[in-house]
Design an enzyme around this catalytic site. Structure first.
Site, PDB file in Angstrom:
ATOM      1  N   ASN A 200       0.855  -1.189   0.000  1.00  0.00           N
ATOM      2  CA  ASN A 200       0.000   0.000   0.000  1.00  0.00           C
ATOM      3  C   ASN A 200       0.888   1.235   0.000  1.00  0.00           C
ATOM      4  OD1 ASN A 200      -2.658   1.262   0.447  1.00  0.00           O
ATOM      5  ND2 ASN A 200      -1.923   1.757   2.516  1.00  0.00           N
ATOM      6  N   HIS A 236      -4.567   9.797  -1.487  1.00  0.00           N
ATOM      7  CA  HIS A 236      -4.700  11.073  -0.765  1.00  0.00           C
ATOM      8  C   HIS A 236      -4.507  12.160  -1.805  1.00  0.00           C
ATOM      9  CE1 HIS A 236      -4.894   9.305   3.202  1.00  0.00           C
ATOM     10  NE2 HIS A 236      -3.816   8.564   2.933  1.00  0.00           N
ATOM     11  N   GLU A 264      -7.282   4.707   0.877  1.00  0.00           N
ATOM     12  CA  GLU A 264      -7.311   5.831   1.839  1.00  0.00           C
ATOM     13  C   GLU A 264      -7.795   7.109   1.175  1.00  0.00           C
ATOM     14  OE1 GLU A 264      -3.624   6.163   4.033  1.00  0.00           O
ATOM     15  OE2 GLU A 264      -3.376   3.985   4.164  1.00  0.00           O
ATOM     16  N   ASP A 266      -9.033  10.461   0.106  1.00  0.00           N
ATOM     17  CA  ASP A 266      -9.572  11.758   0.526  1.00  0.00           C
ATOM     18  C   ASP A 266      -9.110  12.779  -0.495  1.00  0.00           C
ATOM     19  OD1 ASP A 266      -6.920  12.074   1.359  1.00  0.00           O
ATOM     20  OD2 ASP A 266      -7.405  12.085   3.504  1.00  0.00           O
TER      21      ASP A 266
HETATM   22  C1  XIL Z   1      -2.735   8.674   9.605  1.00  0.00           C
HETATM   23  C2  XIL Z   1      -3.891   8.799  10.562  1.00  0.00           C
HETATM   24  O1  XIL Z   1      -5.026   9.170   9.833  1.00  0.00           O
HETATM   25  C3  XIL Z   1      -3.600   9.812  11.619  1.00  0.00           C
HETATM   26  O2  XIL Z   1      -4.605   9.803  12.626  1.00  0.00           O
HETATM   27  C4  XIL Z   1      -2.279   9.499  12.271  1.00  0.00           C
HETATM   28  O3  XIL Z   1      -1.963  10.527  13.194  1.00  0.00           O
HETATM   29  C5  XIL Z   1      -1.209   9.382  11.241  1.00  0.00           C
HETATM   30  O4  XIL Z   1      -1.561   8.410  10.286  1.00  0.00           O
HETATM   31  N1  XIL Z   1      -1.040   6.917   5.160  1.00  0.00           N
HETATM   32  C6  XIL Z   1      -1.395   5.855   5.946  1.00  0.00           C
HETATM   33  C7  XIL Z   1      -2.209   6.070   7.146  1.00  0.00           C
HETATM   34  O5  XIL Z   1      -1.107   4.719   5.570  1.00  0.00           O
HETATM   35  O6  XIL Z   1      -1.945   5.145   8.164  1.00  0.00           O
HETATM   36  C8  XIL Z   1      -2.071   7.466   7.663  1.00  0.00           C
HETATM   37  O7  XIL Z   1      -2.997   7.616   8.721  1.00  0.00           O
HETATM   38  C9  XIL Z   1      -2.295   8.468   6.572  1.00  0.00           C
HETATM   39  C10 XIL Z   1      -1.291   8.273   5.470  1.00  0.00           C
END
Ligand code: XIL
Length: 561
Positions: A200, A236, A264, A266
């Site tokens: 990932n 992201h 993930e 957003d």
């Molecule tokens: C982030 C969380 O959303 C936060 O709460 C934490 O403080 C930091 O990590 N990539 C990832 C996730 O694989 O685990 C991350 O999550 C965001 C980026």
């Protein structure tokens, strides 16, 4: 390709989700497809990152349970939380996420076994051999703890560097060398052979140096039999920057036989956020969903439910508002777009269905209607048109029941009726039309032969000091045909009684009704001719002798006076 190792039951996972979604729809047909979870059921698992602190918020928990078929622990399964000191495991927070998912029939996406970030200090200080052993132990304990629960794991997270396509320079690489990635995958397969194993990362959503590095890596793994089942694309994203070749990128990984997840998602908006930004964000979300549909993603997870939860606030302070619900849990345009792209939503609230089986029963002065009600209706409207065809319907009444009597009809007349049903969402189409003709009430609309228009003059002479009186009645033929024989009927309203048979004809009384029939010599009345009849009577009391108000000659009403 590594799919063959999975036991057959794994393939039940998607059908169970589909059955659950079907059960949901059956339970409340009016709400069909109004949740992301229902709408996505025939596309892919729709996931959300949750945290235990937010699950304590009932609004959050309800939305997470209702709209999502998969959950990912935002932090609760990371190394620093699950194994804060060596071989000392803390499964409680992860268990809470798993319990929530089980309560709501959701899948759990395990995140993440090996990552350079949010890893405890003790592991970062180990030498290569010790770290490899600690990594194996960590992977094994977590996967066995949640075997059968987390059917999918990010085994290694963010292993590739951002800029040069090389492996990320991390404590993991430094201590264990490039081998650590395939070691982790191998330990994971051994720990839970039924789990789907993913790599990932972020910024690998389009085709670029970083995603090319993964593409080369996983091709090599597949070729050499290193266990790898799945590729996770974090996505992201920044507003307006869905990579143009994201679909092609996902498809090239899928073509290797890997399961594809957007893990993930957003889409963050530069501050300050405008309404126009939110619309653009909705389009961006729609685009990602569409790409995932086309690429046959196994799942799409959003990194948080509402803007108030998002990591973006802390991590990218110049950005805001990246998720589907706002800070107050109100769905944003992006929510509507995702739901719509998944085939849900529909035209919004719907009015009741049209009533059916409208039937009518006619009297001469009323028509009674009944019909089969419509589910959810709060009121019915009755509409009427006059005649068997033509004319327009107008509403003549409303009722909350499923029957109605129209008392405002004429005898021997044809009407058409329809009924509509309504509630707060609007009004239905009309029911079937029923056509009905009211009965003849004995008052013929076309006069029989010998009948005629008429007027009647009634004069009563009271005897004074006594309730007796003498009545004198003159009948005039005001029509244009001759009357041949006549019967005059009228009612007394104050209890008067008469003394039959009277003169110039025969009078009789039944209750308040008096019937007067012509004598042999005055039965024929030519147009504009008159006939006269008289009798004595007694009022109920002196001075209480009102005249009759209406007269019927041969069944037809006469003018009075
Ligand atoms: C982030 C969380 O959303 C936060 O709460 C934490 O403080 C930091 O990590 N990539 C990832 C996730 O694989 O685990 C991350 O999550 C965001 C980026």
């Amino acid at each position: 390709m590594e799919l063959a190792h999975r036991p057959a039951w794994r393939w039940l996972v998607v059908p169970i989700a589909a059955i659950m979604a079907a059960a949901f729809s059956l339970a409340s047909p009016a709400q069909a497809q109004s949740t992301l979870r229902q709408a996505a059921a025939d596309d892919f698992l729709i996931g959300v990152a949750v945290s235990n602190s937010w699950l304590n918020n009932s609004t959050f928990a309800n939305l997470a349970a209702t709209h999502f078929s998969s959950v990912t622990a935002e932090n609760e399964m990371k190394w620093e939380t699950t194994e804060p000191s060596e071989n000392n495991f803390n499964f409680g927070p992860g268990d809470q996420i798993v319990n929530f998912a089980n309560q709501n029939g959701q899948h759990v996406y395990g995140h993440t076994l090996v990552w350079h970030s949010q890893a405890p200090g003790w592991v970062q200080g180990l030498n290569g051999t010790a770290m490899d052993a600690a990594m194996q132990n960590h992977i094994t304990r977590l996967m066995q703890r949640w075997a059968g629960e987390t059917e999918r794991w990010d085994v290694v997270n963010e292993a590739v560097s951002d800029n040069n396509g090389q492996l990320r320079n991390s404590f993991l690489l430094n201590a264990m060398g490039p081998q650590y990635i395939e070691n982790a995958l191998t330990y994971a397969r051994a720990a839970d052979p039924s789990a789907t194993l993913c790599l990932n990362d972020y910024s690998i959503d389009g085709i670029n140096t970083k995603s090319n590095a993964y593409f080369t890596m996983v091709q090599d793994f597949i070729q050499r039999g290193v266990p790898i089942d799945c590729m996770g694309f974090q996505a992201h994203l920044i507003l307006g920057q869905v990579p143009g070749n994201m679909l092609q990128n996902l498809q090239r990984f899928a073509s290797l036989g890997l399961e594809i997840w957007v893990t993930e998602l957003d889409i963050r908006i530069p501050r300050p956020v405008s309404q126009q930004n939110l619309v653009q964000q909705a389009n961006d979300y729609r685009q990602v969903v569409q790409i995932c549909q086309t690429a046959n993603c196994a799942g799409l997870t959003v990194w948080g439910l509402h803007d108030g939860q998002s990591w973006v606030d802390n991590t990218f302070p110049e950005f805001d508002s990246p998720l589907l619900w706002d800070d107050n849990f109100q769905p944003k345009p992006a929510f509507d777009a995702v739901l719509d792209q998944l085939g849900g939503g529909g035209p919004g609230p719907t009015p009741p269905a049209a009533p059916t089986n409208l039937t009518a029963n006619a009297g001469s002065n009323s028509v009674s209607l009944s019909w089969n009600g419509s589910s959810g209706a709060t009121q019915y409207q009755v509409h009427r048109a006059t005649g068997a065809f033509g004319g327009s319907f107008s509403q003549i009444g409303t009722t909350s029941g499923t029957s109605f009597t129209d008392n405002n009809v004429s005898p021997n007349t044809t009407y058409r009726y329809q009924v509509t049903a309504s509630n707060a969402n609007g009004t239905s189409d009309p029911s079937n039309t029923v056509t009905v003709t009211t009965n003849d009430d004995g008052g013929p609309t076309t006069p029989p032969p010998g009948d005629a228009d008429c007027s009647v003059t009634y004069v009563a002479n009271d005897w004074g000091g006594h309730p007796g009186f003498t009545a004198d009645i003159t009948i005039r033929n005001t029509g244009n045909t001759t009357i041949n024989g006549w019967t005059l009927v009228f009612n007394y309203t104050a209890g008067q009684t008469i003394e039959p048979p009277g003169w110039n004809g025969t009078v009789s009384q039944s209750g308040s009704t008096v019937t007067a029939v012509n004598a042999s010599w005055n039965g024929t009345i030519p147009p504009n001719g008159t006939a006269n009849i008289g009798f004595n009577g007694t009022a109920a009391s002196v001075g209480n002798n009102p005249p009759p108000t209406s007269f019927t000659l041969n069944g037809t009403s006469c003018d009075v006076g």
